[in-house]
Design an enzyme around this catalytic site. Structure first.
Site, PDB file in Angstrom:
ATOM      1  N   CYS A  80       0.877  -1.151   0.007  1.00  0.00           N
ATOM      2  CA  CYS A  80      -0.016   0.076   0.105  1.00  0.00           C
ATOM      3  C   CYS A  80       0.949   1.363  -0.005  1.00  0.00           C
ATOM      4  O   CYS A  80       1.587   1.564  -0.844  1.00  0.00           O
ATOM      5  CB  CYS A  80      -0.998   0.058   1.056  1.00  0.00           C
ATOM      6  SG  CYS A  80      -2.593   1.072   0.802  1.00  0.00           S
ATOM      7  N   HIS A 171      -3.225  -5.056   1.928  1.00  0.00           N
ATOM      8  CA  HIS A 171      -2.589  -5.120   3.103  1.00  0.00           C
ATOM      9  C   HIS A 171      -2.681  -6.631   3.502  1.00  0.00           C
ATOM     10  O   HIS A 171      -3.420  -7.213   4.363  1.00  0.00           O
ATOM     11  CB  HIS A 171      -3.411  -4.474   4.273  1.00  0.00           C
ATOM     12  CG  HIS A 171      -3.383  -2.970   4.400  1.00  0.00           C
ATOM     13  ND1 HIS A 171      -2.519  -2.309   5.151  1.00  0.00           N
ATOM     14  CD2 HIS A 171      -3.552  -1.706   3.556  1.00  0.00           C
ATOM     15  CE1 HIS A 171      -2.440  -0.956   5.032  1.00  0.00           C
ATOM     16  NE2 HIS A 171      -3.142  -0.771   4.031  1.00  0.00           N
ATOM     17  N   GLU A 173      -0.910  -8.267   5.685  1.00  0.00           N
ATOM     18  CA  GLU A 173      -0.624  -8.330   7.321  1.00  0.00           C
ATOM     19  C   GLU A 173      -2.079  -8.311   7.860  1.00  0.00           C
ATOM     20  O   GLU A 173      -2.266  -8.596   8.826  1.00  0.00           O
ATOM     21  CB  GLU A 173       0.177  -7.255   7.800  1.00  0.00           C
ATOM     22  CG  GLU A 173      -0.281  -5.973   8.067  1.00  0.00           C
ATOM     23  CD  GLU A 173      -0.839  -5.062   6.774  1.00  0.00           C
ATOM     24  OE1 GLU A 173      -0.595  -5.553   5.577  1.00  0.00           O
ATOM     25  OE2 GLU A 173      -1.175  -3.968   7.069  1.00  0.00           O
TER      26      GLU A 173
END
Ligand code: GLN
Length: 194
Positions: A80, A171, A173
């Site tokens: 990002c 994202h 994560e």
């Protein structure tokens, strides 16, 4: 293998990346200054606010040392805002915003899902299919010849690679799935062998 992955921790979503790396047994450290950078084999650049990160990269004295390590082949993974930091061209950036020009793509800030700030979608990728969380995500508007598209949604690239540089507009994560971190670690392991 003895490897240490740095997570750029100036601002943004760095903690969840460290947790992902820990979950796959990879040692990580948060990088906030050049000394910490010098101890890592690879660097992950998280999501957050790319113009703020650009400023903090300058004030922390990290911009030039990171640029030098990337030029030397250090693997980097930008997600990002991190992808924006790695791009060769930023569209709709702040006038003083800098990037590393590490991957030959043009990205437009906040352009993915202009109507809805955030959305989730399945990313079809050669590394596997991922649940992609997009938060004010950048859109890749141009791809250079050396850039490999690894993943897309609706035929739009969202996961790209050029040599040791990996970038995702989402994202990874945040979806409880560390396969992309594993893929990045495998790029780093292959580099360490040579
Ligand atoms: N819109 C942010 C930027 O321009 C990126 C958003 C994110 O990292 N989730 O930096």
């Amino acid at each position: 293998m003895n490897m240490q992955v740095g997570v750029l921790a100036l601002q943004g979503a760095f903690a969840a990346h460290s947790d992902c790396l820990t979950s796959i047994g990879v040692q990580s450290i948060e990088v906030r200054n050049p000394e910490q950078l010098s101890s890592v084999d690879a660097l992950l650049m998280p999501g957050g606010e790319s113009s703020t990160m650009s400023q903090l990269l300058e004030s922390s004295g990290l911009f030039d040392p990171i640029a030098a390590r990337i030029a030397d082949g250090m693997p980097v993974f930008g997600t990002c805002a991190g992808m924006i930091l790695l791009a060769s061209e930023i569209l709709d950036g702040r006038s003083d915003q800098r990037s590393f020009s590490a991957i030959d793509i043009s990205v437009r800030r906040n352009a993915f899902g202009r109507q809805v700030d955030s959305f989730e979608a399945t990313v079809n990728s050669s590394v596997g299919d991922f649940h992609g969380v997009f938060i004010r995500a950048p859109r890749i508007e141009r791809i250079g010849k050396e850039v490999e598209v690894l993943g897309s949604i609706n035929n739009e690239p969202v996961l790209v690679r050029q040599g040791n540089v990996l970038a995702a507009s989402f994202h990874p994560e945040l979806s409880n799935d560390a396969r992309l971190h594993e893929y990045f670690v495998s790029i780093t392991a292959n580099r360490k062998k040579v």
